[in-house]
Scaffold this active site. Structure first.
Site, short mmCIF file in Angstrom:
data_model
loop_
_atom_site.label_atom_id
_atom_site.label_comp_id
_atom_site.label_asym_id
_atom_site.label_seq_id
_atom_site.Cartn_x
_atom_site.Cartn_y
_atom_site.Cartn_z
N HIS A 33 39.94 75.31 28.51
CA HIS A 33 41.13 76.07 28.13
C HIS A 33 42.11 76.11 29.30
O HIS A 33 41.72 75.88 30.46
CB HIS A 33 40.74 77.48 27.70
CG HIS A 33 39.92 77.50 26.45
ND1 HIS A 33 40.45 77.35 25.19
CD2 HIS A 33 38.58 77.62 26.27
CE1 HIS A 33 39.50 77.37 24.29
NE2 HIS A 33 38.34 77.54 24.91
N ARG A 83 17.66 64.14 45.15
CA ARG A 83 17.01 63.01 45.81
C ARG A 83 17.10 61.79 44.90
O ARG A 83 17.33 61.91 43.70
CB ARG A 83 15.54 63.32 46.10
CG ARG A 83 14.68 63.54 44.85
CD ARG A 83 13.22 63.73 45.20
NE ARG A 83 12.38 63.95 44.04
CZ ARG A 83 11.86 62.98 43.28
NH1 ARG A 83 12.14 61.71 43.54
NH2 ARG A 83 11.09 63.28 42.26
N ALA A 131 16.38 71.44 34.86
CA ALA A 131 16.58 72.54 33.93
C ALA A 131 17.54 73.58 34.51
O ALA A 131 17.49 73.90 35.69
CB ALA A 131 15.24 73.19 33.59
N ASN A 169 16.05 68.12 21.60
CA ASN A 169 15.22 69.23 21.15
C ASN A 169 16.11 70.31 20.51
O ASN A 169 17.31 70.11 20.34
CB ASN A 169 14.39 69.76 22.32
CG ASN A 169 13.02 70.23 21.91
OD1 ASN A 169 12.88 70.95 20.92
ND2 ASN A 169 12.00 69.83 22.64
#
Length: 198
Positions: free
Chosen positions: A114, A182, A159, A84
């Site tokens: 870094h 889970r 998310a 997306n």
């Protein structure tokens, strides 16, 4: 892009202030810029540019603009890939996606780290570690996948996760840092009602 990879893997190297790297990144960014200016419905032109940007690409691959990467040729994408809006891949090392991978909006895959030592960091030293994403993986919105991580087949990353360590297959994992929540089970087939169109 038919470029030869020049970034060393898994060891500190002069990543910043390096004209050779900067030239390759600049070339790739120009291709990404062209890609992001296309109509989102111009699939033919998108596919043509993706073949110039990416190292390898399977069938039915969609990168919803905008999409940015550093080198491009380090990215390998399998069949039926969908990302997306606002996918960013810093591909100093290989980034490999299997088949049937779904990536939600605003995700970042970064192979770069870094130097921890401030003097080395100030001098532009960094390290690149590969990222591997298996088949049938879903990455939730706003997730960040860090250098050196492998995500196993069939995994779901919730998310907002920050994936700092490898995640096994067939699990739901979420959080900062991302941890296994889970396993995925047969019951997940019945988690949502099925729309039949009647």
């Amino acid at each position: 892009m038919n470029e030869k990879p020049i970034v060393p893997i898994n060891c500190l190297f002069q990543g910043c202030y390096n004209p050779a790297f900067e030239a390759q990144i600049s070339k790739c960014k120009e291709k990404c810029y062209q890609y992001n200016q296309l109509s989102p419905n111009d699939r033919e032109s998108q596919q043509k540019l993706l073949t110039e940007i990416l190292g390898t690409m399977g069938e039915n691959v969609i990168f919803t603009p905008p999409f940015w990467c550093d080198y491009g040729y380090n990215i390998s994408v399998g069949d039926y890939f969908y990302s997306n809006h606002n996918l960013i891949i810093t591909d100093g090392a290989k980034v490999t996606f299997g088949n049937n991978v779904f990536i939600a909006p605003n995700c970042c895959f970064t192979t770069a780290e870094h130097a921890i030592d401030p003097e080395q960091r100030k001098a532009g030293m960094e390290i690149a570690k590969p990222i591997t994403v298996g088949n049938n993986v879903w990455i939730g919105a706003g997730s960040t996948i860090l250098a050196g991580v492998t995500i196993g087949d069939n995994a779901v990353i919730g998310a907002g996760s920050v994936v700092t360590k490898s995640i096994p297959g067939n699990v739901v994992a979420v959080g900062v840092p991302c941890r296994v929540l889970r396993p995925i089970t047969e019951e997940d087939k019945y988690r949502y009602p099925l729309y039949t169109g009647d």
